[in-house]
Design an enzyme around this catalytic site. Sequence first.
Site, PDB file in Angstrom:
ATOM      1  N   GLU A 165       0.818  -1.226  -0.081  1.00  0.00           N
ATOM      2  CA  GLU A 165       0.020  -0.203  -0.044  1.00  0.00           C
ATOM      3  C   GLU A 165       0.799   1.280   0.051  1.00  0.00           C
ATOM      4  O   GLU A 165       1.773   1.148   0.527  1.00  0.00           O
ATOM      5  CB  GLU A 165      -0.903   0.101   1.336  1.00  0.00           C
ATOM      6  CG  GLU A 165      -2.060  -1.086   1.120  1.00  0.00           C
ATOM      7  CD  GLU A 165      -2.806  -1.157   2.329  1.00  0.00           C
ATOM      8  OE1 GLU A 165      -3.120  -0.239   3.089  1.00  0.00           O
ATOM      9  OE2 GLU A 165      -3.569  -2.385   2.806  1.00  0.00           O
ATOM     10  N   CYS A 276      -1.950  -7.045   5.704  1.00  0.00           N
ATOM     11  CA  CYS A 276      -1.416  -8.414   5.483  1.00  0.00           C
ATOM     12  C   CYS A 276      -0.616  -9.084   6.582  1.00  0.00           C
ATOM     13  O   CYS A 276      -0.854 -10.200   7.085  1.00  0.00           O
ATOM     14  CB  CYS A 276      -0.520  -8.209   4.217  1.00  0.00           C
ATOM     15  SG  CYS A 276      -1.504  -7.807   2.613  1.00  0.00           S
TER      16      CYS A 276
END
Length: 456
Positions: A165, A276
């Site tokens: 990200e 994650c």
Amino acid sequence: MVSAQEISQAGQIRDARMRVAVIGCGYVGLVTGVCLAEVGHEVHLVDLDKKKIEMLNSGKAPIYELGLDLLLQSNKPSLHFYSDITEAIQDRDIEVIFIAVGTPSDKEGHADLTALFRAARSLIGLINEKTVVVVKSTVPVGTCDNVAEMLDTQRVISNPEFLKEGTAVKDCLEPDRVVIGHHFDCNDAVDIMIHLYYPIVRGDYDKIVLMDRRSSEMTKYAANVMLAARLSMMNELAVLCEKYDADIEQVRLGIGKDERIGPHFLKAGPGYGGSCFPKDVSALLCMAEKVKVEPIMLSAIKDRNDNQRYHAACKILDYFRWSLQDKRIVVWGLAFKAGTDDARESPALEIIRTLVEKDAMVVAHDPKATETFQEAFGDHDNLSYNGQYGALFGADALVLLTDWDEYKKPNWELIGRSMYKKTIFDFRNIWDREHLERDGFYYESIGRAPSATFFV
Ligand code: UDX
């Protein structure tokens, strides 16, 4: 295992523009779809969230990601958005369907595959014998086999995503590698995947790593837990540095020059977060337990990370001798890292929770993630939000949790004048300790001994 180049040369020359569908418009699905459009494919994206689809149809990204809005605009003719899978796929001669839905942790830490199996099931009757179904979501080993059984086809590919990200668009358009996990007798499905990725790897076949499906599924977990392990190791070394009056930043530079270790992913901090690492460490832990393998390393990675957040909060509590009543504490940074509006599993969630529960008045600021943080944290009487500098008026401490560029070179003169006590907790080690101490600030960071002077 044959190479990508061998398979591609054996396959016929295909039309470069392919028709692709992507199920799931989250960080992974949306960025993948938009990048596939950018390299020339026709992309049909689906998400059950109608609001998201409305936003996308109006040309706006529902997430903040550098460059995404621009690519959405410039690829408008190749991008199509739907809230209904049938509408997105039926009669469109789609060659490749990506499943990129979330696989969040369930209560016990297993990957929750509800959305994934729902998406796979919805394809029954919509695909033909040539369609390639690609699982991009991070899934436990063996999941693609289950999807293949459900759809009664071996043309199911595991193609994990490694984008980060904040740099997702760049990562997607310039990947280090593209992992393609496939069934042993489905080379033509692999050929389709290679053609799909050809414009992304720009003819560099070495970037395409072919393997079996289970190894590919495991590769995704392996990459994330390996990186998480580095961070937990650095964070533990940082705690030791604090005790032995060593400096983790110097240690980082010292070990990063070792070619075997390398300089990346060695920054100590308040612990890793995001969508994650925490989820994938937990999921692999559960997978180990399921097959009765004691997850010694995985447990340690997780424990150190949980501890690191508490360790950071304790630094503030220790400084104020565990009495935060009437203390005004400003927090800069709510996103789990810079460059994203994502606050999932952000260290700020736990650190701020600890502070407000100890009666501190917390005033927070983030350039992008205030809304997502508010959603995740909920309301609390002792927590408010303000502008970067407005928050500081009368503050007893400034705590830095995310290393946004906006925070790197702040106006120290203004900060010093605004604060009631010039106390700094820099949990990303971005500020210059000597300079701050010279200007009369108390400075504490991660992995380095604190300033000698206390103001309390
Ligand atoms: C990660 C993986 O890097 C990516 O390959 C995978 O596809 C998804 O998970 P992401 O979660 O977007 O990506 O962020 P990343 O940049 O990897 O950072 C993860 C966490 O580690 C953040 O909380 C970050 O602050 C922390 N971190 C990272 C450190 O504390 N120190 C570092 O040196 C690097």
